[in-house]
Design an enzyme around this catalytic site. Structure first.
Site, PDB file in Angstrom:
ATOM      1  CB  SER A 108      -0.887   0.006   1.242  1.00 21.86           C
ATOM      2  OG  SER A 108      -0.091   0.291   2.374  1.00 21.86           O
ATOM      3  CE  LYS A 109      -1.708   6.982  -2.532  1.00 26.76           C
ATOM      4  NZ  LYS A 109      -3.161   6.741  -2.571  1.00 26.76           N
ATOM      5  NE  ARG A 110      -0.463   2.197   6.091  1.00 24.81           N
ATOM      6  CZ  ARG A 110      -0.970   1.001   6.213  1.00 24.81           C
ATOM      7  NH1 ARG A 110      -0.308   0.070   6.842  1.00 24.81           N
ATOM      8  NH2 ARG A 110      -2.150   0.710   5.712  1.00 24.81           N
ATOM      9  N   GLY A 133       5.582   3.218   0.250  1.00 26.23           N
ATOM     10  CA  GLY A 133       6.255   4.119  -0.692  1.00 26.23           C
ATOM     11  C   GLY A 133       5.370   4.344  -1.900  1.00 26.23           C
TER      12      GLY A 133
END
Ligand code: GLU
Length: 485
Positions: free
Chosen positions: A255-257, A259
């Site tokens: 996910s966005k977490r 990167g």
């Protein structure tokens, strides 16, 4: 005739997972000599992102995925946007209501909340309770007509039989059986009159003659509902293939977490389309055990949906970087230099001679994974050395090193300009090392430091040839003056 669709919702720019979905659809349909359709599923207007549709087409095109229908470019049929097809969904929901396979419901948000509360207390799974709520069945036909005529707010739900079972078939997962008792009466038309994803998606797949639905695993739980919806219309469902999740190294959903997840971020970071598409293709599929590098055409030739893995695929950025390096080295150097020239300008190296840039790229390409590494990795080939690795100096520069470097400079100066070639340079250095009775490495390390300021780089003799005799001798003497005083 095989017909597949990539059906993204424009709620953000194209991300890695969606690119994989588009790619598998593309590989499959090109393998089958079928048709690839783009359909924009934009019925949720609250989450609409401006520019997303353009980004989908551009990013897919960048890696070589082309649409035969629906993108609206190149004069083919389309674009297909669900927001422009609401009349079609209206007509189709009427068909279902007439058949008795969909029904009106008038429950308010509070009534639905209360229902869920009751179910939670009783410890039963949340599901629309047809018998206790305000809908066509409990209110009766008369009252339903009256409410509709009055313009009462309502939804339209799918009628799921309370008994029996629903069988699903997936080309990746195989067959499953679900008890209808557990399947929800899915909302098909929302209170704002817009269709839900489920209705619009199935109507379009049917009308667009889609033969294979290939999409992310997150849609697998909806499959039984979709099968019931096909039955409700009296239509034959297509084949389905649900693609495995993409995970990070901790085996959690990527996910966005973790990167960057947008494809355009990978473009900006300097990945080559050939490398990214190869890497993405292997997130859940690999046709052979002993190879990882495939061209798009090879992947098309080899692709089979039944070979897609069930288990999650790990997104390993180091592998992607390695792959980028592999592709970088395979590309024609002229293309690399086309891209490199503006990067050099940006790094402040103006007016670099193109032929010289070609020589530098040939020299360093084995050592880098990204083209944009060149200006920094080989800064000393484009301009003067601006800083020296002091720690490395302390380690490599011995009592006698200054004297040896000076002697080496003299010998190298003795070469005629036409002799300034890798083999000759190597000969001079190796024979001097032999005379001194030491390994050539002991000369090469301080030499590299003097000429490049760094501890790593491309082959030293080759680097010296590219640097040229004059620059080499000057740098060597300048460094000697700097450190020996
Ligand atoms: N619009 C859905 C999505 O963006 C499509 C799912 C499907 O392919 O059926 O995930």
């Amino acid at each position: 005739m095989t017909r597949v669709r990539f059906a993204p919702s424009p709620t953000g720019f194209l991300h890695i997972g969606a690119l994989r979905t588009a790619l598998y659809n593309f590989l499959f349909t090109r393998h089958m000599k079928g048709t690839m359709i783009l359909r924009i599923e934009d019925t949720d207007r609250t989450r609409f992102v401006e520019g997303a549709e353009e980004d989908f087409i551009k990013m897919c095109g960048w890696v070589g995925i082309e649409f035969d229908e629906g993108s609206g470019i190149g004069g083919e049929v389309g674009p297909y946007r669900q927001s422009e097809r609401t009349d079609i969904y209206r007509q189709h929901i009427e068909m279902l209501v007439e058949r008795g396979t969909a029904y009106y419901a008038f429950d308010t948000a509070e009534e639905l909340d209360a229902m869920r509360g009751r179910q939670q207390q009783a410890g039963i799974a949340p599901k629309y309770d047809r018998s206790s709520m305000r809908n066509q069945f409990t209110l009766g036909e008369e009252e339903t007509k009256r409410l509709l005529a009055e313009g009462a707010e309502h939804t339209i739900r799918l009628f799921v039989p309370l008994t029996g079972e629903t069988r699903t078939r997936d080309l990746v997962r195989g067959e499953s059986v679900f008890s209808n008792r557990l399947i929800d009466d899915q909302i098909l038309i929302k209170s704002d009159g817009f269709p839900t994803y489920h209705l619009a998606n199935i109507v379009d797949d049917h009308l667009m003659n889609i033969t294979h639905v290939i999409r992310g695993e997150e849609w697998l739980p909806s499959l039984p509902k979709h099968i019931i919806l096909y039955q409700a219309f009296g239509w034959e469902p297509p084949e389905f293939a649900h693609l495995p999740l993409i995970l990070n190294k901790e085996r959690k959903k990527f996910s966005k977490r973790d990167g960057d997840t947008s494809v355009k971020d990978f473009v900006a970071k300097g990945y080559l389309p050939e490398a990214l598409v190869n890497f993405i293709a292997l997130l859940g599929w690999n046709p052979t055990a002993d190879r990882e590098i495939y061209s798009l055409q090879e992947m098309i030739d080899l692709f089979e949906l039944t070979k897609v893995n069930k288990s999650g695929a790990i997104f390993d950025v180091e592998k992607l970087n390695w792959m980028n390096g592999m592709y970088l080295r395979q590309l024609p150097v002229e293309r690399l230099v086309d891209d490199l020239m503006p990067m050099l300008e940006e790094a402040g190296f103006n007016d670099v001679d193109r032929a010289y840039a070609v020589t530098v790229v040939e020299l360093v390409k084995e050592r880098i994974n990204f083209l944009h590494d060149v200006p920094e990795f080989a800064d000393y080939l484009f301009g003067p050395v601006t800083s020296f690795d002091e720690e490395y100096h302390a380690k490599q520069w011995k009592e006698e090193t200054g004297e040896q470097m000076k002697a080496l400079a003299d010998r190298l100066e003795g070469l005629a300009p036409v002799e300034w070639k890798t083999e000759m340079i190597e000969g001079v250095i190796r024979s001097y090392a032999e005379e001194l009775g030491m390994s050539a490495g002991k000369l090469i390390h301080p030499l590299r430091l003097s000429l490049t300021g760094k501890r790593v780089g491309a082959g030293m003799f080759e680097t010296m040839e590219v640097l040229g005799q004059e620059r080499t001798i000057t740098r060597l003497r300048d460094y000697l003056a700097k450190v020996e005083g």
